[in-house]
Enzyme design. Structure first.
Site, PDB file in Angstrom:
ATOM      1  CB  CYS A 191      82.385  38.649  37.205  1.00 15.12           C
ATOM      2  SG  CYS A 191      81.301  39.086  35.868  1.00 15.12           S
ATOM      3  CG  HIS A 251      77.969  35.099  37.710  1.00 17.03           C
ATOM      4  ND1 HIS A 251      78.699  35.560  38.792  1.00 17.03           N
ATOM      5  CD2 HIS A 251      78.608  35.575  36.606  1.00 17.03           C
ATOM      6  CE1 HIS A 251      79.713  36.295  38.334  1.00 17.03           C
ATOM      7  NE2 HIS A 251      79.672  36.313  37.025  1.00 17.03           N
ATOM      8  CB  CYS A 303      85.976  35.014  32.808  1.00 19.38           C
ATOM      9  SG  CYS A 303      84.216  34.663  32.709  1.00 19.38           S
TER      10      CYS A 303
HETATM   11  C1  LIG Z   1      71.149  34.337  28.500  1.00 18.59           C
HETATM   12  C2  LIG Z   1      70.157  35.373  29.005  1.00 18.59           C
HETATM   13  C3  LIG Z   1      70.057  36.558  28.031  1.00 18.59           C
HETATM   14  C4  LIG Z   1      68.804  34.697  29.134  1.00 18.59           C
HETATM   15  O1  LIG Z   1      67.924  35.589  29.723  1.00 18.59           O
HETATM   16  P1  LIG Z   1      66.358  35.273  29.720  1.00 18.59           P
HETATM   17  O2  LIG Z   1      65.873  35.147  28.324  1.00 18.59           O
HETATM   18  O3  LIG Z   1      65.734  36.283  30.614  1.00 18.59           O
HETATM   19  O4  LIG Z   1      66.358  33.851  30.415  1.00 18.59           O
HETATM   20  P2  LIG Z   1      65.160  32.949  30.842  1.00 18.59           P
HETATM   21  O5  LIG Z   1      65.476  32.400  32.180  1.00 18.59           O
HETATM   22  O6  LIG Z   1      63.858  33.678  30.661  1.00 18.59           O
HETATM   23  O7  LIG Z   1      65.260  31.759  29.836  1.00 18.59           O
HETATM   24  C5  LIG Z   1      64.872  31.874  28.468  1.00 18.59           C
HETATM   25  C6  LIG Z   1      64.106  30.629  28.092  1.00 18.59           C
HETATM   26  O8  LIG Z   1      64.988  29.519  28.203  1.00 18.59           O
HETATM   27  C7  LIG Z   1      64.411  28.551  29.065  1.00 18.59           C
HETATM   28  N1  LIG Z   1      65.515  27.931  29.812  1.00 18.59           N
HETATM   29  C8  LIG Z   1      66.459  28.562  30.537  1.00 18.59           C
HETATM   30  N2  LIG Z   1      67.307  27.652  31.048  1.00 18.59           N
HETATM   31  C9  LIG Z   1      66.905  26.453  30.630  1.00 18.59           C
HETATM   32  C10 LIG Z   1      67.372  25.137  30.835  1.00 18.59           C
HETATM   33  N3  LIG Z   1      68.469  24.901  31.579  1.00 18.59           N
HETATM   34  N4  LIG Z   1      66.718  24.117  30.253  1.00 18.59           N
HETATM   35  C11 LIG Z   1      65.618  24.352  29.493  1.00 18.59           C
HETATM   36  N5  LIG Z   1      65.119  25.588  29.277  1.00 18.59           N
HETATM   37  C12 LIG Z   1      65.756  26.612  29.836  1.00 18.59           C
HETATM   38  C13 LIG Z   1      63.470  29.325  29.958  1.00 18.59           C
HETATM   39  O9  LIG Z   1      62.466  28.512  30.471  1.00 18.59           O
HETATM   40  C14 LIG Z   1      62.933  30.349  29.020  1.00 18.59           C
HETATM   41  O10 LIG Z   1      61.924  29.740  28.244  1.00 18.59           O
HETATM   42  P3  LIG Z   1      60.624  30.579  27.796  1.00 18.59           P
HETATM   43  O11 LIG Z   1      61.153  31.664  26.912  1.00 18.59           O
HETATM   44  O12 LIG Z   1      59.827  29.561  27.086  1.00 18.59           O
HETATM   45  O13 LIG Z   1      60.028  31.080  29.061  1.00 18.59           O
HETATM   46  C15 LIG Z   1      70.587  35.916  30.409  1.00 18.59           C
HETATM   47  O14 LIG Z   1      70.478  34.901  31.365  1.00 18.59           O
HETATM   48  C16 LIG Z   1      71.986  36.447  30.400  1.00 18.59           C
HETATM   49  O15 LIG Z   1      72.240  37.546  29.895  1.00 18.59           O
HETATM   50  N6  LIG Z   1      72.956  35.687  30.991  1.00 18.59           N
HETATM   51  C17 LIG Z   1      74.320  36.099  31.047  1.00 18.59           C
HETATM   52  C18 LIG Z   1      74.540  36.998  32.202  1.00 18.59           C
HETATM   53  C19 LIG Z   1      75.904  37.598  32.193  1.00 18.59           C
HETATM   54  O16 LIG Z   1      76.349  38.144  31.187  1.00 18.59           O
HETATM   55  N7  LIG Z   1      76.600  37.545  33.309  1.00 18.59           N
HETATM   56  C20 LIG Z   1      77.918  38.052  33.388  1.00 18.59           C
HETATM   57  C21 LIG Z   1      78.861  37.023  32.957  1.00 18.59           C
HETATM   58  S1  LIG Z   1      80.450  37.678  32.710  1.00 18.59           S
END
Ligand SMILES: CC(C)(COP(=O)(O)OP(=O)(O)OC[C@H]1O[C@@H](n2cnc3c(N)ncnc32)[C@H](O)[C@@H]1OP(=O)(O)O)[C@@H](O)C(=O)NCCC(=O)NCCS
Length: 397
Positions: free
Chosen positions: A94, A346, A377
Site C-alpha cells: 500500500c 485505495h 498502514c
Molecule cells: C470490504 C470488501 C470485502 C467489500 O467488498 P464487496 O462486497 O465487493 O463490496 P461492495 O462494494 O459490493 O459492497 C457490499 C455491499 O455493501 C454496500 N455498501 C458498500 N458501501 C456502503 C456504504 N458506504 N453505505 C451503504 N452501503 C454500502 C454495497 O452497496 C453492497 O450492497 P449489496 O450487497 O446489496 O450490493 C472489500 O471492499 C475489501 O476487501 N476492502 C478492503 C480492501 C483492502 O484490504 N485494501 C488494502 C488495505 S491494507
C-alpha cells in the site's frame, strides 16, 4: 569528496479519477493510467525539459501483466519521455507510491538525481490482491505470521479486538464523515484540480471519459450499521467502513529545491523527514503509529507541530487507532479535511501520492500551516510516514 545533502521539494501531483475495481476502468490498461498521469505532469510544467527528468519510479503491488515489465521504465517510454530517461518499479504494497517518493527524494538529496517522477498504480480489477502469490510455507508453519495476517480485512478485525474502545459505531461514524467530507470537497471544487480525465471504453466498445471518482456514495449511519461483516461473523469491518477495491494511478514531480528554482518549477512543500516501521503483521493497521513517532523524532518535531494530517483510510479502525494513540479527536478538522480512501477508494500502490497531492493543495490554501503529515498502514505489518513543510508558510521562523 564531501557531499552536501540537498533539500527536496514536492512540485506537483496528479491522479486519475479512482474507479471501482473492474468498474469504469475494466477495459483500460493499468500502465495507460500511469502514462496519463506522467503526460499530465509534463503538460502542467512546460518549463521542465523532459530530458532533465533523471528517474521515473512507479510502484505497483502486483508486478505482472500490464503492471509488470519494470513499469517505471515502460511507462516513461509510453509517455514519450526520451529513451535517455531511466525508470524502475517499486513495491511496498500500500505504501508503494509513498516509497517511490521517498526513494527518489533520497537520491535527489545525495545528488544522484535532480528531478524525478514518482507514483504508483493498482488495477485491482485486473490484479486482485494476492494474485500469483506463492507463500513460503514456513511463514505459517513456523508461526512467523498468523493466517489472518494475509487478509487485510482480518487484520482490521484483529485491531478491533486489541482496541475495544474502537467500536463498530465509531468506525461507521468515521466512515460516514469520510463520505460527507469527500462530497463537500467535490462540491467546493477541491478535488477536481488533482484529477486527470481518462478516456474509457464501455462494454459495447463506445468511448467515454472518466472525470470523477466512481466509489463515493450517499450513505447514512443506519445504512452503514446494516452492512454485513465479510471478514468474520459478527465482526466490525464492513464494505462501508473499509476502503473498497479500486483501480487508479498517481504521479508526482519531485525535485531538488535549487533545481526547481532554476527550472521555474513551483515548489509547494519540502520533505522534512520520513520513516517506515514494522509491526506485527496481524495488526498491520497500527503501522503508522511507530512510523510517525520515528519521523517526528527524526524531524525534531512533536505531534502538536503537525497542523494537517492526510491519513490513508484503509480501514476506519486503523485511522481511529492512530488518532486515539496521539490524543487527536476523530472529528478534528485538521485530519483528512477532504475525506479519504473510505470514500474515494485505495488503489494500493497509488495512494501515497494522492495523500501528498492533497496535502500540497491544503498547504497552498493555508499559509498559516507549517507542517503536515502523510501516513499509511502497509500489508504484512508496516507503516509509512512523511512529514512535509509548507513552503508558503507565512509565520515567523
Ligand atoms: C470490504 C470488501 C470485502 C467489500 O467488498 P464487496 O462486497 O465487493 O463490496 P461492495 O462494494 O459490493 O459492497 C457490499 C455491499 O455493501 C454496500 N455498501 C458498500 N458501501 C456502503 C456504504 N458506504 N453505505 C451503504 N452501503 C454500502 C454495497 O452497496 C453492497 O450492497 P449489496 O450487497 O446489496 O450490493 C472489500 O471492499 C475489501 O476487501 N476492502 C478492503 C480492501 C483492502 O484490504 N485494501 C488494502 C488495505 S491494507
Amino acid at each position: 569528496m564531501t557531499r552536501e545533502v540537498r533539500d527536496v521539494v514536492f512540485v506537483d501531483g496528479v491522479r486519475t479519477p479512482f474507479g471501482k475495481a473492474a468498474g469504469m476502468y475494466a477495459r483500460t490498461r493499468a500502465d495507460d493510467l500511469v502514462v496519463r498521469c506522467i503526460r499530465e505532469l509534463l503538460r502542467r510544467h512546460p518549463s521542465l525539459p523532459a530530458e532533465r527528468i533523471d528517474e521515473v519510479a512507479i510502484a505497483a503491488a502486483t508486478q505482472t501483466g500490464d503492471q509488470g515489465l519494470t513499469i517505471g521504465r515502460t511507462a516513461a517510454l509510453l509517455a514519450g519521455l526520451p529513451a535517455s530517461v531511466p525508470g524502475y518499479a517499486i513495491d511496498r504494497m500500500c505504501a508503494g507510491a509513498m516509497t517511490a517518493v521517498t526513494t527518489v527524494a533520497a537520491s535527489i538529496a545525495i545528488g544522484a538525481a535532480d528531478v524525478a517522477i514518482a507514483g504508483g498504480v493498482e488495477h485491482m480489477g485486473r490484479h486482485p490482491m494476492g494474485e500469483g502469490v506463492d507463500l513460503n510455507p514456513r511463514l505459517l508453519a513456523e508461526r512467523l505470521v498468523d493466517q489472518s495476517a494475509l487478509v487485510m480485512g482480518a487484520t482490521a478485525e484483529n485491531l478491533h479486538d486489541r482496541l475495544p474502545a474502537v467500536t463498530r459505531e465509531r468506525a461507521d461514524a468515521f466512515a460516514l464523515a469520510s463520505q460527507e467530507r469527500t462530497a463537500k470537497a467535490y462540491a467546493d471544487g477541491k478535488l477536481q484540480p488533482d484529477l486527470v480525465p481518462v478516456a474509457i471504453r464501455d462494454q459495447a466498445g463506445g468511448w467515454g471519459l472518466a472525470t470523477v471518482d466512481e466509489a463515493p456514495r450517499d450513505t447514512s449511519l443506519a445504512a452503514l450499521a446494516g452492512l454485513r461483516t465479510p471478514f468474520r461473523p459478527h465482526g466490525r469491518v464492513t464494505a462501508g467502513n473499509a476502503a473498497g477495491l479500486t483501480d487508479g494511478a498517481t504521479a508526482s514531480l519531485v525535485a531538488a529545491a535549487d533545481v526547481a528554482a532554476e527550472l521555474g518549477l513551483p515548489a509547494g512543500m519540502r520533505l522534512v523527514s520520513y520513516a517506515f516501521a514494522g509491526v506485527e503483521p496481524e495488526v498491520m493497521g497500527i503501522g503508522p503509529i511507530p512510523s510517525t513517532e520515528q519521523a517526528l523524532r527524526r524531524a525534531g518535531l512533536a505531534i502538536e507541530d503537525i497542523e494537517r494530517f492526510e491519513l490513508n483510510e484503509a480501514f476506519a479502525v486503523q485511522v481511529l487507532a492512530f488518532l486515539d494513540h496521539f490524543g487527536i479527536a476523530e472529528d478534528d478538522p485538521r485530519v483528512n479535511p477532504w475525506g479519504g480512501a473510505i470514500a474515494v477508494g485505495h488503489p494500493l500502490a497509488a495512494s501515497g501520492v494522492r495523500l501528498m497531492t492533497q496535502l500540497a493543495r491544503q498547504f497552498a490554501e493555508h499559509p498559516q500551516v507549517r507542517y503536515g503529515l502523510t501516513a499509511m498502514c502497509v500489508g504484512i505489518g508496516m507503516g509509512g510516514s512523511v512529514i512535509w513543510e509548507n513552503l508558503r508558510w507565512e509565520g515567523t521562523k
